[in-house]
Design an enzyme around this catalytic site. Structure first.
Site, PDB file in Angstrom:
ATOM      1  N   ARG A  98      17.579  13.437  -1.200  1.00  0.00           N
ATOM      2  CA  ARG A  98      16.800  12.454  -1.975  1.00  0.00           C
ATOM      3  C   ARG A  98      15.343  12.886  -2.076  1.00  0.00           C
ATOM      4  NH1 ARG A  98      12.778  10.300  -0.513  1.00  0.00           N
ATOM      5  NH2 ARG A  98      13.637   9.351   1.358  1.00  0.00           N
ATOM      6  N   CYS A 100       1.082   7.972  -7.985  1.00  0.00           N
ATOM      7  CA  CYS A 100       2.327   8.759  -7.862  1.00  0.00           C
ATOM      8  C   CYS A 100       3.135   8.256  -6.664  1.00  0.00           C
ATOM      9  CB  CYS A 100       2.011  10.242  -7.670  1.00  0.00           C
ATOM     10  SG  CYS A 100       0.907  10.921  -8.924  1.00  0.00           S
ATOM     11  N   GLN A 160      34.130  -8.991  20.267  1.00  0.00           N
ATOM     12  CA  GLN A 160      33.076  -9.804  19.630  1.00  0.00           C
ATOM     13  C   GLN A 160      31.744  -9.057  19.549  1.00  0.00           C
ATOM     14  OE1 GLN A 160      32.844 -13.575  21.624  1.00  0.00           O
ATOM     15  NE2 GLN A 160      34.768 -14.297  20.780  1.00  0.00           N
ATOM     16  N   GLU A 170       5.255   8.832   2.882  1.00  0.00           N
ATOM     17  CA  GLU A 170       5.034   7.873   1.787  1.00  0.00           C
ATOM     18  C   GLU A 170       4.378   6.593   2.297  1.00  0.00           C
ATOM     19  OE1 GLU A 170       5.027   8.231  -1.157  1.00  0.00           O
ATOM     20  OE2 GLU A 170       6.186  10.039  -1.540  1.00  0.00           O
TER      21      GLU A 170
HETATM   22  P1  TGC Z   1      -8.618   2.116  -1.743  1.00  0.00           P
HETATM   23  O1  TGC Z   1     -10.117   2.028  -1.691  1.00  0.00           O
HETATM   24  O2  TGC Z   1      -7.819   0.919  -1.405  1.00  0.00           O
HETATM   25  O3  TGC Z   1      -8.185   2.601  -3.219  1.00  0.00           O
HETATM   26  C1  TGC Z   1      -8.746   3.731  -3.855  1.00  0.00           C
HETATM   27  C2  TGC Z   1      -8.378   3.670  -5.330  1.00  0.00           C
HETATM   28  O4  TGC Z   1      -6.942   3.730  -5.455  1.00  0.00           O
HETATM   29  C3  TGC Z   1      -6.428   2.510  -6.037  1.00  0.00           C
HETATM   30  N1  TGC Z   1      -5.166   2.220  -5.336  1.00  0.00           N
HETATM   31  C4  TGC Z   1      -3.972   2.396  -5.916  1.00  0.00           C
HETATM   32  N2  TGC Z   1      -3.634   2.778  -7.161  1.00  0.00           N
HETATM   33  C5  TGC Z   1      -2.339   2.871  -7.457  1.00  0.00           C
HETATM   34  N3  TGC Z   1      -1.374   2.597  -6.541  1.00  0.00           N
HETATM   35  C6  TGC Z   1      -1.659   2.228  -5.281  1.00  0.00           C
HETATM   36  N4  TGC Z   1      -0.686   1.986  -4.407  1.00  0.00           N
HETATM   37  C7  TGC Z   1      -3.020   2.107  -4.918  1.00  0.00           C
HETATM   38  N5  TGC Z   1      -3.680   1.771  -3.776  1.00  0.00           N
HETATM   39  C8  TGC Z   1      -4.994   1.838  -4.046  1.00  0.00           C
HETATM   40  C9  TGC Z   1      -7.524   1.485  -5.825  1.00  0.00           C
HETATM   41  O5  TGC Z   1      -7.439   0.477  -6.776  1.00  0.00           O
HETATM   42  C10 TGC Z   1      -8.761   2.361  -6.000  1.00  0.00           C
HETATM   43  O6  TGC Z   1      -8.869   2.623  -7.410  1.00  0.00           O
HETATM   44  P2  TGC Z   1     -10.317   2.903  -8.100  1.00  0.00           P
HETATM   45  O7  TGC Z   1      -9.988   3.018  -9.546  1.00  0.00           O
HETATM   46  O8  TGC Z   1     -11.145   1.704  -7.750  1.00  0.00           O
HETATM   47  O9  TGC Z   1     -10.844   4.162  -7.509  1.00  0.00           O
HETATM   48  O10 TGC Z   1      -8.183   3.362  -0.877  1.00  0.00           O
HETATM   49  P3  TGC Z   1      -8.257   3.587   0.684  1.00  0.00           P
HETATM   50  O11 TGC Z   1      -8.976   4.881   0.883  1.00  0.00           O
HETATM   51  O12 TGC Z   1      -8.782   2.364   1.376  1.00  0.00           O
HETATM   52  O13 TGC Z   1      -6.723   3.818   1.064  1.00  0.00           O
HETATM   53  C11 TGC Z   1      -5.751   2.801   0.874  1.00  0.00           C
HETATM   54  C12 TGC Z   1      -4.407   3.212   1.515  1.00  0.00           C
HETATM   55  C13 TGC Z   1      -4.542   3.364   3.007  1.00  0.00           C
HETATM   56  C14 TGC Z   1      -3.406   2.113   1.213  1.00  0.00           C
HETATM   57  C15 TGC Z   1      -3.877   4.508   0.903  1.00  0.00           C
HETATM   58  O14 TGC Z   1      -4.762   5.521   1.019  1.00  0.00           O
HETATM   59  C16 TGC Z   1      -2.501   4.917   1.389  1.00  0.00           C
HETATM   60  O15 TGC Z   1      -1.537   4.564   0.751  1.00  0.00           O
HETATM   61  N6  TGC Z   1      -2.350   5.741   2.500  1.00  0.00           N
HETATM   62  C17 TGC Z   1      -1.056   6.339   2.850  1.00  0.00           C
HETATM   63  C18 TGC Z   1      -0.994   7.758   2.344  1.00  0.00           C
HETATM   64  C19 TGC Z   1       0.400   8.169   1.959  1.00  0.00           C
HETATM   65  O16 TGC Z   1       1.288   7.367   1.716  1.00  0.00           O
HETATM   66  N7  TGC Z   1       0.627   9.463   1.803  1.00  0.00           N
HETATM   67  C20 TGC Z   1       1.878   9.967   1.321  1.00  0.00           C
HETATM   68  C21 TGC Z   1       1.779  11.430   0.953  1.00  0.00           C
HETATM   69  S1  TGC Z   1       3.111  12.009  -0.093  1.00  0.00           S
HETATM   70  C22 TGC Z   1       4.465  11.980   0.898  1.00  0.00           C
HETATM   71  O17 TGC Z   1       4.468  11.500   1.983  1.00  0.00           O
HETATM   72  C23 TGC Z   1       5.716  12.569   0.313  1.00  0.00           C
HETATM   73  S2  TGC Z   1       7.061  12.456   1.375  1.00  0.00           S
HETATM   74  C24 TGC Z   1       8.336  13.221   0.574  1.00  0.00           C
HETATM   75  C25 TGC Z   1       9.208  12.255  -0.189  1.00  0.00           C
HETATM   76  O18 TGC Z   1       8.727  11.333  -0.875  1.00  0.00           O
HETATM   77  O19 TGC Z   1      10.428  12.406  -0.138  1.00  0.00           O
HETATM   78  P1  FAD Z   2      -1.746   9.526  10.834  1.00  0.00           P
HETATM   79  O1  FAD Z   2      -2.418   9.092   9.580  1.00  0.00           O
HETATM   80  O2  FAD Z   2      -2.498  10.394  11.768  1.00  0.00           O
HETATM   81  O3  FAD Z   2      -1.233   8.234  11.599  1.00  0.00           O
HETATM   82  C1  FAD Z   2      -0.869   8.268  12.999  1.00  0.00           C
HETATM   83  C2  FAD Z   2      -0.507   6.847  13.420  1.00  0.00           C
HETATM   84  O4  FAD Z   2      -1.659   5.984  13.270  1.00  0.00           O
HETATM   85  C3  FAD Z   2       0.601   6.233  12.543  1.00  0.00           C
HETATM   86  O5  FAD Z   2       1.421   5.414  13.335  1.00  0.00           O
HETATM   87  C4  FAD Z   2      -0.184   5.371  11.579  1.00  0.00           C
HETATM   88  O6  FAD Z   2       0.571   4.293  11.031  1.00  0.00           O
HETATM   89  C5  FAD Z   2      -1.290   4.851  12.496  1.00  0.00           C
HETATM   90  N1  FAD Z   2      -2.452   4.374  11.732  1.00  0.00           N
HETATM   91  C6  FAD Z   2      -3.177   5.046  10.809  1.00  0.00           C
HETATM   92  N2  FAD Z   2      -4.130   4.256  10.286  1.00  0.00           N
HETATM   93  C7  FAD Z   2      -4.020   3.063  10.918  1.00  0.00           C
HETATM   94  C8  FAD Z   2      -4.743   1.824  10.838  1.00  0.00           C
HETATM   95  N3  FAD Z   2      -5.762   1.653   9.962  1.00  0.00           N
HETATM   96  N4  FAD Z   2      -4.343   0.814  11.642  1.00  0.00           N
HETATM   97  C9  FAD Z   2      -3.301   0.970  12.511  1.00  0.00           C
HETATM   98  N5  FAD Z   2      -2.597   2.105  12.622  1.00  0.00           N
HETATM   99  C10 FAD Z   2      -2.952   3.133  11.846  1.00  0.00           C
HETATM  100  N6  FAD Z   2       2.643  14.511   2.451  1.00  0.00           N
HETATM  101  C11 FAD Z   2       2.372  14.980   1.202  1.00  0.00           C
HETATM  102  O7  FAD Z   2       1.247  14.890   0.723  1.00  0.00           O
HETATM  103  N7  FAD Z   2       3.360  15.566   0.455  1.00  0.00           N
HETATM  104  C12 FAD Z   2       4.625  15.712   0.913  1.00  0.00           C
HETATM  105  O8  FAD Z   2       5.485  16.238   0.190  1.00  0.00           O
HETATM  106  C13 FAD Z   2       4.941  15.238   2.220  1.00  0.00           C
HETATM  107  N8  FAD Z   2       6.178  15.431   2.741  1.00  0.00           N
HETATM  108  C14 FAD Z   2       6.419  15.085   4.051  1.00  0.00           C
HETATM  109  C15 FAD Z   2       7.654  15.407   4.623  1.00  0.00           C
HETATM  110  C16 FAD Z   2       7.903  15.104   5.962  1.00  0.00           C
HETATM  111  C17 FAD Z   2       9.199  15.502   6.581  1.00  0.00           C
HETATM  112  C18 FAD Z   2       6.931  14.415   6.724  1.00  0.00           C
HETATM  113  C19 FAD Z   2       7.197  14.038   8.152  1.00  0.00           C
HETATM  114  C20 FAD Z   2       5.706  14.093   6.168  1.00  0.00           C
HETATM  115  C21 FAD Z   2       5.437  14.438   4.822  1.00  0.00           C
HETATM  116  N9  FAD Z   2       4.178  14.186   4.246  1.00  0.00           N
HETATM  117  C22 FAD Z   2       3.900  14.631   2.967  1.00  0.00           C
HETATM  118  C23 FAD Z   2       3.097  13.647   5.060  1.00  0.00           C
HETATM  119  C24 FAD Z   2       3.142  12.127   5.252  1.00  0.00           C
HETATM  120  O9  FAD Z   2       2.838  11.462   4.073  1.00  0.00           O
HETATM  121  C25 FAD Z   2       2.161  11.771   6.369  1.00  0.00           C
HETATM  122  O10 FAD Z   2       2.722  12.267   7.576  1.00  0.00           O
HETATM  123  C26 FAD Z   2       1.898  10.288   6.483  1.00  0.00           C
HETATM  124  O11 FAD Z   2       1.158   9.826   5.369  1.00  0.00           O
HETATM  125  C27 FAD Z   2       1.156   9.906   7.786  1.00  0.00           C
HETATM  126  O12 FAD Z   2       0.071  10.732   8.017  1.00  0.00           O
HETATM  127  P2  FAD Z   2      -0.127  11.436   9.464  1.00  0.00           P
HETATM  128  O13 FAD Z   2       1.132  12.084   9.830  1.00  0.00           O
HETATM  129  O14 FAD Z   2      -1.363  12.247   9.372  1.00  0.00           O
HETATM  130  O15 FAD Z   2      -0.349  10.220  10.470  1.00  0.00           O
END
Ligand code: TGC
Ligand code: FAD
Length: 395
Positions: free
Chosen positions: A100, A249, A290, A374
């Site tokens: 997936r 995204c 059970q 994510e």
């Molecule tokens: P913040 O100040 O709240 O927002 C900055 C700008 O972004 C806008 N925004 C969004 N827009 C679209 N969708 C959303 N979900 C949005 N959340 C916020 C917001 O309106 C603002 O826009 P603008 O126009 O005013 O500049 O940002 P923050 O720095 O406080 O961060 C918010 C937070 C913590 C929720 C965000 O940074 C976050 O989601 N952190 C988690 C990072 C994360 O999920 N990383 C994933 C990496 S990719 C991955 O893991 C792939 S895994 C492989 C697979 O999918 O199979």
């Molecule tokens: P951290 O941000 O260091 O967090 C560590 C811990 O602190 C977590 O429990 C978190 O929830 C907690 N924490 C953080 N902030 C707070 C807060 N404000 N309050 C309380 N607790 C908090 N990323 C990409 O960009 N592209 C990819 O394709 C991608 N693929 C991935 C594939 C795999 C198999 C894995 C494991 C990760 C992948 N990632 C990818 C990265 C993934 O998105 C990050 O691991 C994730 O966003 C968390 O970041 P981190 O690991 O640095 O944890």
């Protein structure tokens, strides 16, 4: 109310008859992907997991099925509904979260970034080739010191004539090593965050694979290292200049996980139910006790609840009313629920619950990554908390 004799028989794998809420096209897509997973993933995925590989041929087969970018429209893309895409993610993850992920990263992250924020020229050049799997993409947002807080990124892009020079590292990037292009998010000198299409082979760019993972082993995970990589301005995604670009995204890929995690849970439940009926302990099948029935009932409850949530969010997405906060609620609840189901299934299998001869421990381990990537459970909790209270508790 009709008597039970007039009603259709209960299906243990669809206790609430949620299938009836799908239309014929959704069912056809779901059945096609389910069949594909049965034939092409399930027989071998335990070995892939053990060896830590995702076969290149499978990536090609997924393309032949038309799954990459299936929910996007224009540029020769299928334009399937959000629900059809969600059901696809569910069936793929019933095989393995790594499969997936391959489809999520290609379609919802790399292709979506270009589709949403790219120029017409970029869309025409890359999207059709990515749909057919000729070009594989990855999405680089996370860095070694910036995961949950992507705004802390250090990847830097500096203007140099009509080019950009990129320096920095991305971490944990799915498909990085095998990708032909990487969508890399970087900070520019005007403090904007912009996306760049970095092509494999550009001098200074490498993508070493990360090893020793005990989760999502049937998936390639990589580091992206950029040392003075010269990227032409034509490869800058012109539509986005803030974190909103990459975060938009993530909404797409998180939506797929809302459905996908249900697939992992269903696979574990199905396995545990069959096992419980066959396994004789103290002279009876354990399904007759059970305590086992309580476990199975709780699992069925969770899977039906999570499926309804996913379907509801899918209908909202198709209606254009889905917000990021809804997706956070769905990801939080459904991944946590799937982990509970998977761990409970593992207990029903006893010692067989820890071997790759059965799918359960693989899903248990995979879901640890799904919980973290994510957006971690905590990040989504704070998104929902902010929606409820109006208070930002991230900082
Ligand atoms: P913040 O100040 O709240 O927002 C900055 C700008 O972004 C806008 N925004 C969004 N827009 C679209 N969708 C959303 N979900 C949005 N959340 C916020 C917001 O309106 C603002 O826009 P603008 O126009 O005013 O500049 O940002 P923050 O720095 O406080 O961060 C918010 C937070 C913590 C929720 C965000 O940074 C976050 O989601 N952190 C988690 C990072 C994360 O999920 N990383 C994933 C990496 S990719 C991955 O893991 C792939 S895994 C492989 C697979 O999918 O199979
Ligand atoms: P951290 O941000 O260091 O967090 C560590 C811990 O602190 C977590 O429990 C978190 O929830 C907690 N924490 C953080 N902030 C707070 C807060 N404000 N309050 C309380 N607790 C908090 N990323 C990409 O960009 N592209 C990819 O394709 C991608 N693929 C991935 C594939 C795999 C198999 C894995 C494991 C990760 C992948 N990632 C990818 C990265 C993934 O998105 C990050 O691991 C994730 O966003 C968390 O970041 P981190 O690991 O640095 O944890």
């Amino acid at each position: 109310m009709a008597t039970t004799t007039e009603l259709p028989a209960l299906d243990p794998l669809d206790l609430l008859a949620i299938d009836a809420l799908l239309d014929d096209e959704e069912r056809a897509i779901r059945d096609t992907v389910r069949q594909f997973v049965r034939e092409n993933v399930l027989p071998e995925v335990g070995d892939w997991f053990e060896q830590g590989i995702l076969p290149r041929e499978l990536i090609g087969e997924l393309a032949k099925l038309g799954l990459y970018g299936m929910h996007l429209h224009g540029y020769g893309l299928p334009g399937a509904s959000a629900v059809a895409y969600g059901l696809t993610c569910l069936e793929l993850e019933a095989g393995d979260a790594g499969v997936r992920s391959a489809v999520s990263v290609q379609g919802s992250l790399a292709m979506f970034a270009i589709w949403r924020w790219g120029s017409e020229e970029q869309k025409g050049r890359w999207l059709p080739a990515m749909h057919t799997g000729e070009v594989i993409g990855c999405f680089g947002l996370t860095e070694p010191d910036a995961g949950s807080d992507p705004g802390a990124m250090r990847m830097h892009a500096r203007r140099d004539g009509s080019d950009w020079i990129l320096n920095g590292a991305k971490m944990w990037i799915t498909n990085g090593t095998i990708a032909d292009i990487a969508v890399v998010w970087a900070r520019t000198d005007d403090d904007a965050i912009r996306g760049f299409i970095v092509e494999q082979g550009m001098p200074g760019f490498s993508a070493p694979e990360i090893h020793k993972k005990l989760s999502l082993r049937a998936s390639v995970t990589s580091e992206l290292v950029l040392q003075d990589v010269r990227v032409p301005d034509d490869n800058l995604l012109p539509g986005s200049s803030s974190l909103r670009g990459p975060l938009s995204c993530l909404n797409e890929a998180r939506f797929g996980i809302v459905f996908g995690s249900v697939g992992a849970a269903r696979a574990c439940f199905e396995c545990a139910l069959d096992y419980a009926k066959d396994r004789i302990v103290f002279g009876k099948p354990i399904s007759a006790y059970q305590l086992t029935q309580a476990k199975l009932a709780e699992m069925a409850l969770e899977i039906n609840r999570a499926t309804l949530v996913a379907l509801h969010l899918g209908r909202m997405k198709d209606a254009g009313t889905l917000r990021p906060e809804h997706v956070s609620l769905g990801k939080m609840g459904n991944v946590r629920g799937a982990i509970e189901v998977a761990r409970t299934a593992r207990t029903i299998l006893g010692a067989n619950g820890v071997t790759l001869e059965y799918p359960v421990i693989r899903h248990v381990n995979n879901l640890e990554s799904v919980l973290t990537y994510e957006g971690t459970h905590e990040v989504h909790t704070l998104v929902v908390g902010q929606a409820l209270t109006g208070e930002n508790a991230f900082r």
